[in-house]
Design an enzyme around this catalytic site. Structure first.
Site, PDB file in Angstrom:
ATOM      1  N   LYS A   1      -9.350  -2.843  -5.146  1.00 55.37           N
ATOM      2  CA  LYS A   1     -10.208  -3.934  -4.667  1.00 55.37           C
ATOM      3  C   LYS A   1     -11.012  -4.542  -5.833  1.00 55.37           C
ATOM      4  O   LYS A   1     -11.096  -3.946  -6.917  1.00 55.37           O
ATOM      5  CB  LYS A   1     -11.131  -3.394  -3.572  1.00 55.37           C
ATOM      6  CG  LYS A   1     -10.371  -2.873  -2.328  1.00 55.37           C
ATOM      7  CD  LYS A   1     -11.337  -2.365  -1.258  1.00 55.37           C
ATOM      8  CE  LYS A   1     -10.569  -1.854  -0.034  1.00 55.37           C
ATOM      9  NZ  LYS A   1     -11.494  -1.444   1.058  1.00 55.37           N
TER      10      LYS A   1
ATOM     11  N   TYR B   1      -6.978  -8.480   6.976  1.00 50.88           N
ATOM     12  CA  TYR B   1      -7.903  -7.628   7.731  1.00 50.88           C
ATOM     13  C   TYR B   1      -8.110  -8.137   9.156  1.00 50.88           C
ATOM     14  O   TYR B   1      -9.167  -7.927   9.740  1.00 50.88           O
ATOM     15  CB  TYR B   1      -9.238  -7.530   6.993  1.00 50.88           C
ATOM     16  CG  TYR B   1      -9.254  -6.483   5.882  1.00 50.88           C
ATOM     17  CD1 TYR B   1      -8.943  -5.147   6.147  1.00 50.88           C
ATOM     18  CD2 TYR B   1      -9.605  -6.809   4.584  1.00 50.88           C
ATOM     19  CE1 TYR B   1      -8.974  -4.184   5.151  1.00 50.88           C
ATOM     20  CE2 TYR B   1      -9.636  -5.843   3.570  1.00 50.88           C
ATOM     21  CZ  TYR B   1      -9.321  -4.529   3.868  1.00 50.88           C
ATOM     22  OH  TYR B   1      -9.365  -3.566   2.882  1.00 50.88           O
TER      23      TYR B   1
ATOM     24  N   PHE C   1     -18.954  -6.196  10.195  1.00 48.98           N
ATOM     25  CA  PHE C   1     -18.842  -6.249   8.738  1.00 48.98           C
ATOM     26  C   PHE C   1     -17.754  -7.195   8.240  1.00 48.98           C
ATOM     27  O   PHE C   1     -17.556  -7.334   7.030  1.00 48.98           O
ATOM     28  CB  PHE C   1     -18.633  -4.841   8.161  1.00 48.98           C
ATOM     29  CG  PHE C   1     -17.390  -4.106   8.635  1.00 48.98           C
ATOM     30  CD1 PHE C   1     -16.133  -4.396   8.121  1.00 48.98           C
ATOM     31  CD2 PHE C   1     -17.491  -3.110   9.601  1.00 48.98           C
ATOM     32  CE1 PHE C   1     -14.998  -3.708   8.546  1.00 48.98           C
ATOM     33  CE2 PHE C   1     -16.358  -2.417  10.042  1.00 48.98           C
ATOM     34  CZ  PHE C   1     -15.118  -2.728   9.504  1.00 48.98           C
TER      35      PHE C   1
ATOM     36  N   ARG D   1      -3.669   8.101   1.130  1.00 42.73           N
ATOM     37  CA  ARG D   1      -4.983   8.135   1.795  1.00 42.73           C
ATOM     38  C   ARG D   1      -5.781   9.370   1.368  1.00 42.73           C
ATOM     39  O   ARG D   1      -7.002   9.326   1.257  1.00 42.73           O
ATOM     40  CB  ARG D   1      -4.836   8.035   3.317  1.00 42.73           C
ATOM     41  CG  ARG D   1      -4.477   6.608   3.742  1.00 42.73           C
ATOM     42  CD  ARG D   1      -4.576   6.370   5.234  1.00 42.73           C
ATOM     43  NE  ARG D   1      -5.918   6.363   5.755  1.00 42.73           N
ATOM     44  CZ  ARG D   1      -6.694   5.293   5.894  1.00 42.73           C
ATOM     45  NH1 ARG D   1      -6.270   4.100   5.496  1.00 42.73           N
ATOM     46  NH2 ARG D   1      -7.888   5.383   6.428  1.00 42.73           N
TER      47      ARG D   1
ATOM     48  N   THR E   1     -13.456   6.630   3.958  1.00 43.08           N
ATOM     49  CA  THR E   1     -13.900   5.240   3.796  1.00 43.08           C
ATOM     50  C   THR E   1     -15.251   5.162   3.084  1.00 43.08           C
ATOM     51  O   THR E   1     -15.437   4.339   2.187  1.00 43.08           O
ATOM     52  CB  THR E   1     -14.010   4.562   5.185  1.00 43.08           C
ATOM     53  OG1 THR E   1     -12.790   4.784   5.901  1.00 43.08           O
ATOM     54  CG2 THR E   1     -14.264   3.079   5.051  1.00 43.08           C
TER      55      THR E   1
ATOM     56  N   ARG F   1     -12.452   7.329  -4.121  1.00 48.00           N
ATOM     57  CA  ARG F   1     -13.656   6.705  -3.555  1.00 48.00           C
ATOM     58  C   ARG F   1     -14.912   7.490  -3.917  1.00 48.00           C
ATOM     59  O   ARG F   1     -15.957   6.908  -4.213  1.00 48.00           O
ATOM     60  CB  ARG F   1     -13.493   6.546  -2.045  1.00 48.00           C
ATOM     61  CG  ARG F   1     -12.565   5.361  -1.703  1.00 48.00           C
ATOM     62  CD  ARG F   1     -12.148   5.371  -0.264  1.00 48.00           C
ATOM     63  NE  ARG F   1     -11.576   4.087   0.163  1.00 48.00           N
ATOM     64  CZ  ARG F   1     -10.991   3.904   1.333  1.00 48.00           C
ATOM     65  NH1 ARG F   1     -10.902   4.899   2.206  1.00 48.00           N
ATOM     66  NH2 ARG F   1     -10.496   2.723   1.653  1.00 48.00           N
TER      67      ARG F   1
ATOM     68  N   ASN G   1     -15.535   0.236  -1.820  1.00 49.81           N
ATOM     69  CA  ASN G   1     -14.944   1.576  -1.928  1.00 49.81           C
ATOM     70  C   ASN G   1     -13.638   1.602  -2.726  1.00 49.81           C
ATOM     71  O   ASN G   1     -12.790   2.473  -2.525  1.00 49.81           O
ATOM     72  CB  ASN G   1     -14.787   2.194  -0.532  1.00 49.81           C
ATOM     73  CG  ASN G   1     -13.907   1.355   0.373  1.00 49.81           C
ATOM     74  OD1 ASN G   1     -13.331   0.353  -0.055  1.00 49.81           O
ATOM     75  ND2 ASN G   1     -13.780   1.764   1.618  1.00 49.81           N
TER      76      ASN G   1
ATOM     77  N   HIS H   1      -7.716   0.366  -1.131  1.00 46.29           N
ATOM     78  CA  HIS H   1      -7.214   0.254   0.242  1.00 46.29           C
ATOM     79  C   HIS H   1      -5.911   1.022   0.344  1.00 46.29           C
ATOM     80  O   HIS H   1      -5.138   1.063  -0.608  1.00 46.29           O
ATOM     81  CB  HIS H   1      -6.937  -1.221   0.597  1.00 46.29           C
ATOM     82  CG  HIS H   1      -6.052  -1.349   1.813  1.00 46.29           C
ATOM     83  ND1 HIS H   1      -6.543  -1.288   3.089  1.00 46.29           N
ATOM     84  CD2 HIS H   1      -4.706  -1.453   1.935  1.00 46.29           C
ATOM     85  CE1 HIS H   1      -5.525  -1.377   3.951  1.00 46.29           C
ATOM     86  NE2 HIS H   1      -4.403  -1.479   3.272  1.00 46.29           N
TER      87      HIS H   1
ATOM     88  N   GLU I   1       1.757  -4.729   6.052  1.00 48.35           N
ATOM     89  CA  GLU I   1       0.967  -4.993   4.835  1.00 48.35           C
ATOM     90  C   GLU I   1       1.849  -5.176   3.599  1.00 48.35           C
ATOM     91  O   GLU I   1       1.566  -6.042   2.764  1.00 48.35           O
ATOM     92  CB  GLU I   1      -0.040  -3.850   4.616  1.00 48.35           C
ATOM     93  CG  GLU I   1      -1.116  -3.836   5.704  1.00 48.35           C
ATOM     94  CD  GLU I   1      -2.110  -2.687   5.559  1.00 48.35           C
ATOM     95  OE1 GLU I   1      -1.951  -1.862   4.629  1.00 48.35           O
ATOM     96  OE2 GLU I   1      -3.048  -2.628   6.369  1.00 48.35           O
TER      97      GLU I   1
HETATM   98  P1  ATP Z   1      -8.906   0.346   4.069  1.00 52.90           P
HETATM   99  O1  ATP Z   1      -8.349  -0.278   5.325  1.00 52.90           O
HETATM  100  O2  ATP Z   1      -9.549  -0.661   3.137  1.00 52.90           O
HETATM  101  O3  ATP Z   1      -7.920   1.234   3.389  1.00 52.90           O
HETATM  102  P2  ATP Z   1     -10.149   2.348   5.666  1.00 52.90           P
HETATM  103  O4  ATP Z   1      -8.867   2.364   6.423  1.00 52.90           O
HETATM  104  O5  ATP Z   1     -10.643   3.647   5.112  1.00 52.90           O
HETATM  105  O6  ATP Z   1     -10.083   1.332   4.469  1.00 52.90           O
HETATM  106  P3  ATP Z   1     -11.228   0.586   7.666  1.00 52.90           P
HETATM  107  O7  ATP Z   1     -11.952   1.112   8.848  1.00 52.90           O
HETATM  108  O8  ATP Z   1      -9.817   0.103   7.846  1.00 52.90           O
HETATM  109  O9  ATP Z   1     -11.297   1.709   6.523  1.00 52.90           O
HETATM  110  O10 ATP Z   1     -12.107  -0.571   7.046  1.00 52.90           O
HETATM  111  C1  ATP Z   1     -11.555  -1.509   6.159  1.00 52.90           C
HETATM  112  C2  ATP Z   1     -12.551  -1.779   5.056  1.00 52.90           C
HETATM  113  O11 ATP Z   1     -13.680  -2.453   5.595  1.00 52.90           O
HETATM  114  C3  ATP Z   1     -13.125  -0.533   4.395  1.00 52.90           C
HETATM  115  O12 ATP Z   1     -12.311   0.014   3.394  1.00 52.90           O
HETATM  116  C4  ATP Z   1     -14.415  -1.086   3.815  1.00 52.90           C
HETATM  117  O13 ATP Z   1     -14.191  -1.840   2.611  1.00 52.90           O
HETATM  118  C5  ATP Z   1     -14.868  -2.029   4.926  1.00 52.90           C
HETATM  119  N1  ATP Z   1     -15.721  -1.350   5.906  1.00 52.90           N
HETATM  120  C6  ATP Z   1     -15.342  -0.438   6.828  1.00 52.90           C
HETATM  121  N2  ATP Z   1     -16.384  -0.028   7.570  1.00 52.90           N
HETATM  122  C7  ATP Z   1     -17.465  -0.710   7.107  1.00 52.90           C
HETATM  123  C8  ATP Z   1     -18.850  -0.739   7.448  1.00 52.90           C
HETATM  124  N3  ATP Z   1     -19.331  -0.005   8.437  1.00 52.90           N
HETATM  125  N4  ATP Z   1     -19.638  -1.562   6.727  1.00 52.90           N
HETATM  126  C9  ATP Z   1     -19.174  -2.331   5.738  1.00 52.90           C
HETATM  127  N5  ATP Z   1     -17.863  -2.359   5.364  1.00 52.90           N
HETATM  128  C10 ATP Z   1     -17.037  -1.551   6.038  1.00 52.90           C
HETATM  129 MG    MG Z   2      -7.934   0.586   7.159  1.00 54.61          MG
END
Ligand code: ATP
Ligand code: MG
Length: 138
Positions: free
Chosen positions: A9, A49, A57, A85, A91, A102, A112, A115, A126
């Site tokens: 990212k 997304y 968010f 992962r 996350t 992370r 973080n 992705h 994706e």
């Molecule tokens: P990613 O999809 O990026 O691999 P993830 O699967 O661990 O991460 P998701 O729940 O899919 O987490 O959320 C996607 C992204 O949105 C997170 O990686 C983070 O950048 C952001 N995000 C998730 N939760 C929050 C939150 N509570 N506040 C702010 N940003 C968030």
């Molecule tokens: Mg995700």
């Protein structure tokens, strides 16, 4: 053999973490089947997304993902989705295991660093969102 989409990212790119993230990938034995640097447009980030469109968010996430260039990668290997992962960690960097990307390089739950796709169906979507078949090697 499984494929997954990985993204370094904008926070990871601007902090100079590209090499360290790729070192984690190669140390794990995952193959890099495709890789490209790209500054996402607002539309590309929103579409990527889309599952999070209704989350509070979402606007901030889209703004973050478009603040600078990302590195997009297709990773390939046995059980690649879960292995990537695991390397990323939880996350929220504060809750991620020591030694994960992370935990080592992340700032907060939004910024973080990386992705990773979370299941075979989302991985297929994706990978296809960012790469054409002829851009994926092996
Ligand atoms: P990613 O999809 O990026 O691999 P993830 O699967 O661990 O991460 P998701 O729940 O899919 O987490 O959320 C996607 C992204 O949105 C997170 O990686 C983070 O950048 C952001 N995000 C998730 N939760 C929050 C939150 N509570 N506040 C702010 N940003 C968030
Ligand atoms: Mg995700």
């Amino acid at each position: 053999m499984q494929r997954t989409l990985a993204i370094i990212k904008p926070d990871g790119v601007s902090a100079g973490h590209i090499g360290k993230v790729i070192a984690h990938i190669e140390r794990e034995g995952l193959r890099i089947a495709a890789m490209r640097m790209e500054h996402l447009t607002k539309g590309e980030a929103e579409g990527f997304y889309d599952v999070h469109r209704d989350k509070p968010f979402f606007p901030s996430l889209v703004s973050f993902m478009t603040e600078g260039p990302c590195v997009l990668l297709v990773l390939e290997g046995e059980n690649a989705i879960e292995r990537w992962r695991k390397l990323m960690g939880a996350t929220d960097p504060a809750k991620a295991e020591p030694g994960t990307i992370r935990r080592e390089m992340g700032t907060n739950i939004e910024r973080n660093v990386v992705h990773g796709s979370d299941a075979p169906g989302t991985a297929a979507f994706e990978v296809g969102y960012f790469f054409r078949g002829c851009e994926i090697h092996y």
